[in-house]
Design a protein around this motif. Structure first.
Motif, PDB file in Angstrom:
ATOM      1  N   LYS A  72       0.820  -1.211   0.000  1.00  0.00           N
ATOM      2  CA  LYS A  72       0.000   0.000   0.000  1.00  0.00           C
ATOM      3  C   LYS A  72       0.857   1.264   0.000  1.00  0.00           C
ATOM      4  O   LYS A  72       0.515   2.256  -0.644  1.00  0.00           O
ATOM      5  CB  LYS A  72      -0.921  -0.028   1.225  1.00  0.00           C
ATOM      6  CG  LYS A  72      -2.003   0.991   1.225  1.00  0.00           C
ATOM      7  CD  LYS A  72      -2.931   0.768   2.409  1.00  0.00           C
ATOM      8  CE  LYS A  72      -3.966   1.854   2.512  1.00  0.00           C
ATOM      9  NZ  LYS A  72      -4.833   1.667   3.675  1.00  0.00           N
ATOM     10  N   LYS A  73       2.002   1.217   0.667  1.00  0.00           N
ATOM     11  CA  LYS A  73       2.869   2.396   0.746  1.00  0.00           C
ATOM     12  C   LYS A  73       3.494   2.765  -0.597  1.00  0.00           C
ATOM     13  O   LYS A  73       4.006   3.863  -0.764  1.00  0.00           O
ATOM     14  CB  LYS A  73       3.961   2.183   1.794  1.00  0.00           C
ATOM     15  CG  LYS A  73       4.914   1.070   1.474  1.00  0.00           C
ATOM     16  CD  LYS A  73       5.902   0.820   2.584  1.00  0.00           C
ATOM     17  CE  LYS A  73       6.787  -0.367   2.233  1.00  0.00           C
ATOM     18  NZ  LYS A  73       7.656  -0.739   3.316  1.00  0.00           N
ATOM     19  N   LEU A  74       3.429   1.871  -1.587  1.00  0.00           N
ATOM     20  CA  LEU A  74       4.016   2.141  -2.909  1.00  0.00           C
ATOM     21  C   LEU A  74       3.003   2.599  -3.945  1.00  0.00           C
ATOM     22  O   LEU A  74       3.362   2.887  -5.084  1.00  0.00           O
ATOM     23  CB  LEU A  74       4.717   0.880  -3.432  1.00  0.00           C
ATOM     24  CG  LEU A  74       5.911   0.365  -2.646  1.00  0.00           C
ATOM     25  CD1 LEU A  74       6.460  -0.901  -3.297  1.00  0.00           C
ATOM     26  CD2 LEU A  74       6.996   1.425  -2.537  1.00  0.00           C
ATOM     27  N   ILE A  75       1.738   2.692  -3.592  1.00  0.00           N
ATOM     28  CA  ILE A  75       0.694   2.984  -4.581  1.00  0.00           C
ATOM     29  C   ILE A  75       0.925   4.304  -5.318  1.00  0.00           C
ATOM     30  O   ILE A  75       0.884   4.346  -6.550  1.00  0.00           O
ATOM     31  CB  ILE A  75      -0.711   2.958  -3.941  1.00  0.00           C
ATOM     32  CG1 ILE A  75      -1.075   1.521  -3.562  1.00  0.00           C
ATOM     33  CG2 ILE A  75      -1.759   3.541  -4.887  1.00  0.00           C
ATOM     34  CD1 ILE A  75      -2.386   1.393  -2.802  1.00  0.00           C
ATOM     35  N   PHE A  76       1.177   5.387  -4.604  1.00  0.00           N
ATOM     36  CA  PHE A  76       1.328   6.690  -5.281  1.00  0.00           C
ATOM     37  C   PHE A  76       2.554   6.715  -6.171  1.00  0.00           C
ATOM     38  O   PHE A  76       2.517   7.242  -7.285  1.00  0.00           O
ATOM     39  CB  PHE A  76       1.354   7.831  -4.260  1.00  0.00           C
ATOM     40  CG  PHE A  76       0.022   8.064  -3.620  1.00  0.00           C
ATOM     41  CD1 PHE A  76      -1.031   8.611  -4.331  1.00  0.00           C
ATOM     42  CD2 PHE A  76      -0.200   7.709  -2.295  1.00  0.00           C
ATOM     43  CE1 PHE A  76      -2.269   8.809  -3.751  1.00  0.00           C
ATOM     44  CE2 PHE A  76      -1.436   7.898  -1.701  1.00  0.00           C
ATOM     45  CZ  PHE A  76      -2.470   8.445  -2.432  1.00  0.00           C
ATOM     46  N   GLU A  77       3.630   6.102  -5.722  1.00  0.00           N
ATOM     47  CA  GLU A  77       4.841   6.030  -6.533  1.00  0.00           C
ATOM     48  C   GLU A  77       4.593   5.167  -7.778  1.00  0.00           C
ATOM     49  O   GLU A  77       5.052   5.490  -8.871  1.00  0.00           O
ATOM     50  CB  GLU A  77       5.983   5.451  -5.692  1.00  0.00           C
ATOM     51  CG  GLU A  77       7.348   5.721  -6.229  1.00  0.00           C
ATOM     52  CD  GLU A  77       8.452   5.281  -5.286  1.00  0.00           C
ATOM     53  OE1 GLU A  77       9.589   5.178  -5.772  1.00  0.00           O
ATOM     54  OE2 GLU A  77       8.186   5.028  -4.090  1.00  0.00           O
ATOM     55  N   ALA A  78       3.856   4.088  -7.624  1.00  0.00           N
ATOM     56  CA  ALA A  78       3.519   3.222  -8.759  1.00  0.00           C
ATOM     57  C   ALA A  78       2.650   3.963  -9.769  1.00  0.00           C
ATOM     58  O   ALA A  78       2.841   3.823 -10.984  1.00  0.00           O
ATOM     59  CB  ALA A  78       2.811   1.962  -8.264  1.00  0.00           C
ATOM     60  N   MET A  79       1.703   4.747  -9.284  1.00  0.00           N
ATOM     61  CA  MET A  79       0.833   5.511 -10.182  1.00  0.00           C
ATOM     62  C   MET A  79       1.632   6.515 -11.012  1.00  0.00           C
ATOM     63  O   MET A  79       1.315   6.766 -12.178  1.00  0.00           O
ATOM     64  CB  MET A  79      -0.260   6.228  -9.385  1.00  0.00           C
ATOM     65  CG  MET A  79      -1.265   5.299  -8.748  1.00  0.00           C
ATOM     66  SD  MET A  79      -2.263   4.428  -9.941  1.00  0.00           S
ATOM     67  CE  MET A  79      -3.263   5.756 -10.562  1.00  0.00           C
ATOM     68  N   LYS A  80       2.687   7.075 -10.432  1.00  0.00           N
ATOM     69  CA  LYS A  80       3.524   8.024 -11.174  1.00  0.00           C
ATOM     70  C   LYS A  80       4.188   7.365 -12.377  1.00  0.00           C
ATOM     71  O   LYS A  80       4.480   8.033 -13.372  1.00  0.00           O
ATOM     72  CB  LYS A  80       4.590   8.625 -10.249  1.00  0.00           C
ATOM     73  CG  LYS A  80       4.038   9.623  -9.269  1.00  0.00           C
ATOM     74  CD  LYS A  80       5.143  10.189  -8.395  1.00  0.00           C
ATOM     75  CE  LYS A  80       4.562  11.060  -7.307  1.00  0.00           C
ATOM     76  NZ  LYS A  80       5.582  11.549  -6.391  1.00  0.00           N
ATOM     77  N   LEU A  81       4.429   6.060 -12.292  1.00  0.00           N
ATOM     78  CA  LEU A  81       5.034   5.345 -13.415  1.00  0.00           C
ATOM     79  C   LEU A  81       4.136   5.352 -14.644  1.00  0.00           C
ATOM     80  O   LEU A  81       4.607   5.186 -15.767  1.00  0.00           O
ATOM     81  CB  LEU A  81       5.342   3.896 -13.016  1.00  0.00           C
ATOM     82  CG  LEU A  81       6.355   3.683 -11.908  1.00  0.00           C
ATOM     83  CD1 LEU A  81       6.438   2.205 -11.544  1.00  0.00           C
ATOM     84  CD2 LEU A  81       7.720   4.221 -12.294  1.00  0.00           C
ATOM     85  N   LEU A  82       2.841   5.533 -14.448  1.00  0.00           N
ATOM     86  CA  LEU A  82       1.893   5.539 -15.566  1.00  0.00           C
ATOM     87  C   LEU A  82       1.818   6.883 -16.268  1.00  0.00           C
ATOM     88  O   LEU A  82       1.329   6.970 -17.396  1.00  0.00           O
ATOM     89  CB  LEU A  82       0.495   5.131 -15.075  1.00  0.00           C
ATOM     90  CG  LEU A  82       0.377   3.726 -14.495  1.00  0.00           C
ATOM     91  CD1 LEU A  82      -1.037   3.489 -13.974  1.00  0.00           C
ATOM     92  CD2 LEU A  82       0.766   2.673 -15.520  1.00  0.00           C
ATOM     93  N   ASP A  83       2.297   7.938 -15.602  1.00  0.00           N
ATOM     94  CA  ASP A  83       2.292   9.270 -16.217  1.00  0.00           C
ATOM     95  C   ASP A  83       3.139   9.252 -17.492  1.00  0.00           C
ATOM     96  O   ASP A  83       4.256   8.752 -17.502  1.00  0.00           O
ATOM     97  CB  ASP A  83       2.861  10.324 -15.262  1.00  0.00           C
ATOM     98  CG  ASP A  83       1.957  10.628 -14.103  1.00  0.00           C
ATOM     99  OD1 ASP A  83       0.777  10.229 -14.145  1.00  0.00           O
ATOM    100  OD2 ASP A  83       2.432  11.261 -13.127  1.00  0.00           O
ATOM    101  N   GLY A  84       2.603   9.786 -18.549  1.00  0.00           N
ATOM    102  CA  GLY A  84       3.356   9.904 -19.791  1.00  0.00           C
ATOM    103  C   GLY A  84       3.366   8.648 -20.654  1.00  0.00           C
ATOM    104  O   GLY A  84       3.893   8.671 -21.759  1.00  0.00           O
ATOM    105  N   ILE A  85       2.816   7.551 -20.180  1.00  0.00           N
ATOM    106  CA  ILE A  85       2.758   6.347 -21.009  1.00  0.00           C
ATOM    107  C   ILE A  85       1.649   6.512 -22.037  1.00  0.00           C
ATOM    108  O   ILE A  85       0.548   6.924 -21.711  1.00  0.00           O
ATOM    109  CB  ILE A  85       2.520   5.081 -20.156  1.00  0.00           C
ATOM    110  CG1 ILE A  85       3.763   4.777 -19.333  1.00  0.00           C
ATOM    111  CG2 ILE A  85       2.144   3.898 -21.039  1.00  0.00           C
ATOM    112  CD1 ILE A  85       3.660   3.543 -18.483  1.00  0.00           C
ATOM    113  N   GLU A  86       1.988   6.216 -23.273  1.00  0.00           N
ATOM    114  CA  GLU A  86       0.999   6.257 -24.347  1.00  0.00           C
ATOM    115  C   GLU A  86       1.175   5.009 -25.196  1.00  0.00           C
ATOM    116  O   GLU A  86       2.203   4.830 -25.834  1.00  0.00           O
ATOM    117  CB  GLU A  86       1.172   7.520 -25.195  1.00  0.00           C
ATOM    118  CG  GLU A  86       0.048   7.716 -26.168  1.00  0.00           C
ATOM    119  CD  GLU A  86       0.083   9.093 -26.812  1.00  0.00           C
ATOM    120  OE1 GLU A  86      -0.095   9.147 -28.041  1.00  0.00           O
ATOM    121  OE2 GLU A  86       0.273  10.080 -26.092  1.00  0.00           O
TER     122      GLU A  86
END
Length: 115
Positions: A72-86
């Motif tokens: 759970k503590k990694l959720i926000f950091e994991a979501m940032k990995l999706l930024d900019g993916i197309e």
């Protein structure tokens, strides 16, 4: 004392976790509830769902999810990995979008086909 609702089965037992006495869990009706409660107190994990951009498809975004639970503590950091993916169509259900999220061994995968 921490109160939780067990989500392992439809019964929804009201659990109490005693963080001061060895993370003892009470209120469960089965062993699965006890294990769930202890894990939720010590290392809570979640499956994460989101969307990413896609071009050349019938929609502008495609749903993605983790193929397992991450801390759970990694959720926000994991979501940032999706930024900019197309992504570019076609994409198949289960295609890997981000591999090995933050060293967890869990991947973000497409959760539908998109042509």
């Amino acid at each position: 004392m921490t109160e939780l609702t067990c989500i392992v089965c439809p019964r929804g037992c009201r659990l109490k976790g005693d963080t001061e006495n060895g993370y003892r869990v009470t209120g469960h009706s089965c062993e699965k509830g006890e294990a769930y409660g202890k894990n939720e107190l010590l290392n809570p994990t979640r499956v994460v769902t989101s969307t990413v951009k896609i071009t050349g498809a019938m929609h502008r975004r495609i749903p993605v999810k983790t193929n397992g639970a991450i801390p759970k503590k990694l959720i926000f950091e994991a979501m940032k990995l999706l930024d900019g993916i197309e992504l570019k169509a076609p994409v198949k259900l289960g295609d890997i979008v981000v591999k090995d999220i933050l060293g967890t061994g869990i991947d973000f995968v497409a959760s539908r086909d998109m042509l």
